[in-house]
Design a protein around this motif. Sequence first.
Motif, short mmCIF file in Angstrom:
data_model
loop_
_atom_site.label_atom_id
_atom_site.label_comp_id
_atom_site.label_asym_id
_atom_site.label_seq_id
_atom_site.Cartn_x
_atom_site.Cartn_y
_atom_site.Cartn_z
N TYR A 178 74.96 -70.48 -18.28
CA TYR A 178 75.90 -71.60 -18.36
C TYR A 178 75.26 -72.83 -18.99
O TYR A 178 75.97 -73.71 -19.48
CB TYR A 178 76.45 -71.90 -16.97
N PHE A 179 73.94 -72.88 -18.98
CA PHE A 179 73.24 -73.93 -19.74
C PHE A 179 73.55 -73.78 -21.23
O PHE A 179 73.88 -74.75 -21.91
CB PHE A 179 71.74 -73.83 -19.49
N PHE A 180 73.48 -72.54 -21.73
CA PHE A 180 73.80 -72.29 -23.14
C PHE A 180 75.29 -72.41 -23.41
O PHE A 180 75.70 -72.87 -24.48
CB PHE A 180 73.31 -70.89 -23.55
N LEU A 181 76.11 -72.03 -22.43
CA LEU A 181 77.56 -72.17 -22.59
C LEU A 181 77.94 -73.64 -22.73
O LEU A 181 78.83 -73.98 -23.51
CB LEU A 181 78.28 -71.55 -21.39
N ARG A 182 77.26 -74.51 -22.00
CA ARG A 182 77.52 -75.94 -22.10
C ARG A 182 77.22 -76.44 -23.52
O ARG A 182 77.99 -77.23 -24.09
CB ARG A 182 76.67 -76.69 -21.07
N HIS A 183 76.13 -75.98 -24.09
CA HIS A 183 75.79 -76.35 -25.47
C HIS A 183 76.81 -75.77 -26.45
O HIS A 183 77.20 -76.44 -27.41
CB HIS A 183 74.39 -75.86 -25.82
N LEU A 184 77.25 -74.53 -26.20
CA LEU A 184 78.24 -73.90 -27.08
C LEU A 184 79.54 -74.68 -27.07
O LEU A 184 80.17 -74.90 -28.13
CB LEU A 184 78.48 -72.46 -26.64
N SER A 185 79.97 -75.12 -25.89
CA SER A 185 81.21 -75.89 -25.79
C SER A 185 81.08 -77.23 -26.50
O SER A 185 82.04 -77.70 -27.15
CB SER A 185 81.57 -76.11 -24.31
N PHE A 186 79.92 -77.86 -26.39
CA PHE A 186 79.72 -79.13 -27.08
C PHE A 186 79.74 -78.94 -28.60
O PHE A 186 80.31 -79.75 -29.34
CB PHE A 186 78.39 -79.76 -26.65
N ILE A 187 79.14 -77.84 -29.08
CA ILE A 187 79.15 -77.54 -30.51
C ILE A 187 80.58 -77.32 -30.99
O ILE A 187 81.00 -77.85 -32.03
CB ILE A 187 78.28 -76.30 -30.81
N ASP A 188 81.36 -76.52 -30.24
CA ASP A 188 82.75 -76.25 -30.62
C ASP A 188 83.57 -77.54 -30.63
O ASP A 188 84.42 -77.73 -31.51
CB ASP A 188 83.37 -75.25 -29.65
N LEU A 189 83.32 -78.40 -29.66
CA LEU A 189 84.03 -79.67 -29.58
C LEU A 189 83.76 -80.53 -30.82
O LEU A 189 84.67 -81.11 -31.41
CB LEU A 189 83.58 -80.41 -28.31
N CYS A 190 82.50 -80.58 -31.22
CA CYS A 190 82.13 -81.37 -32.41
C CYS A 190 82.61 -80.70 -33.68
O CYS A 190 83.08 -81.38 -34.62
CB CYS A 190 80.61 -81.54 -32.46
N TYR A 191 82.53 -79.38 -33.72
CA TYR A 191 82.90 -78.61 -34.93
C TYR A 191 84.35 -78.84 -35.31
O TYR A 191 84.67 -79.17 -36.46
CB TYR A 191 82.62 -77.13 -34.65
N ILE A 192 85.25 -78.72 -34.33
CA ILE A 192 86.67 -78.88 -34.64
C ILE A 192 87.01 -80.34 -34.91
O ILE A 192 87.97 -80.65 -35.62
CB ILE A 192 87.53 -78.30 -33.50
N SER A 193 86.20 -81.26 -34.36
CA SER A 193 86.47 -82.69 -34.56
C SER A 193 86.09 -83.18 -35.96
O SER A 193 86.54 -84.24 -36.38
CB SER A 193 85.70 -83.52 -33.52
N VAL A 194 85.29 -82.42 -36.67
CA VAL A 194 84.85 -82.82 -38.00
C VAL A 194 85.97 -82.66 -39.03
O VAL A 194 86.07 -83.46 -39.97
CB VAL A 194 83.61 -82.01 -38.43
N THR A 195 86.83 -81.66 -38.85
CA THR A 195 87.81 -81.33 -39.89
C THR A 195 89.26 -81.56 -39.48
O THR A 195 90.06 -82.06 -40.28
CB THR A 195 87.66 -79.85 -40.29
N VAL A 196 89.62 -81.20 -38.27
CA VAL A 196 91.04 -81.22 -37.88
C VAL A 196 91.65 -82.62 -37.84
O VAL A 196 92.76 -82.82 -38.36
CB VAL A 196 91.23 -80.48 -36.53
N PRO A 197 91.01 -83.63 -37.23
CA PRO A 197 91.63 -84.97 -37.24
C PRO A 197 91.93 -85.50 -38.64
O PRO A 197 92.97 -86.12 -38.87
CB PRO A 197 90.59 -85.84 -36.52
N LYS A 198 91.02 -85.24 -39.59
CA LYS A 198 91.24 -85.68 -40.97
C LYS A 198 92.46 -84.96 -41.56
O LYS A 198 93.28 -85.59 -42.26
CB LYS A 198 90.00 -85.38 -41.81
N SER A 199 92.60 -83.67 -41.27
CA SER A 199 93.75 -82.92 -41.78
C SER A 199 95.05 -83.44 -41.19
O SER A 199 96.07 -83.54 -41.88
CB SER A 199 93.57 -81.43 -41.46
N ILE A 200 95.04 -83.79 -39.90
CA ILE A 200 96.23 -84.36 -39.26
C ILE A 200 96.58 -85.69 -39.90
O ILE A 200 97.76 -85.99 -40.18
CB ILE A 200 95.98 -84.53 -37.75
N LEU A 201 95.57 -86.50 -40.17
CA LEU A 201 95.78 -87.81 -40.78
C LEU A 201 96.39 -87.68 -42.17
O LEU A 201 97.26 -88.48 -42.56
CB LEU A 201 94.46 -88.56 -40.85
#
Length: 308
Positions: A58-81
């Motif tokens: 779950y230590f690694f899962l926490r890092h994976l979730s943070f990566i996924d959170l950042c990953y989708i935040s890089v592209t999707v908000p700009k596309s919505i805008l």
Amino acid sequence: MANHTIITNFLLMSFSDVWELQIFHAVLFSMIYLVALMGNLLIILVTTIDRRLHNPMYFFLRHLSFIDLCYISVTVPKSILISLTHSNSISIPECATQVCFVLLFVCAELALLTVMSYDRYAAICHPLHYETLMSRGACVQMAAASWVSGSLSGIMHTVSTFSAPFCKANVLGQFFCEIPHLLKLSCSQPNLAEIGTTVTTTILGLGCFIYIVISYVYIFSTVLRMPSTEGRSKAFFTCLPHLTVTTVFFTTAFVAHVKPISDTPSVLDLLVSVFYVVVPPALNPAIYSLRNKDMKAALARLMKQVFP
């Protein structure tokens, strides 16, 4: 030498020119983004608060979730805008930043999935040495190595891609800045620096994939030799979330990149990209929360604390 107009900004592709479809796209992407945001934040919160989940998995899962959170935040908000404002222009510095972070998170996730496969291998194949192999110091070093490898990959690709000016049409056939589309607009053809970086990254990616496959060959061979049916079932379901997430990650990346880039990009090309940019970060929290008994129990305990 032919005269060229040096490009200072790019035009990203929208999913549709029809206003109603643009609104539909904005609403759909907003919902997916909120699901990914809440799901990954919830996993980070639960695995941080619940002391029963303070273990390497779950230590690694926490890092994976943070990566996924950042990953989708890089592209999707700009596309919505873009859909809401009809302004699909993106500056070169903003585009370079997007390229850097997309590759950083993709490569970091690949490295982290490889580390997580080693964690499952150590837990099932070498249970007596698990605490030694996966000590806190070792986990921190492996997580740090994942972030460093992703950062180096993102920086190297960004520098090599943007080392030459862009002097062709400035329309990108994608809803975010993607290297293959950028290289088609580069004044330097071919871009040898980017080719070398891509070959190196591909070799490392294949190495990670092969390592994960070999790890699961050993894992399944060990599980099948277990005398207890209950033990085999428990070991299998412990690996199932990681195996599912890894399969989704590689499948979506393969589907997106096996299709050659066309000279006349279509909505289909955009939809294919959605599979590896949007789907994994939104799907991973569901996979780990719905297919994992410990996570479901931790979520239930958290809900009882919040709503006694």
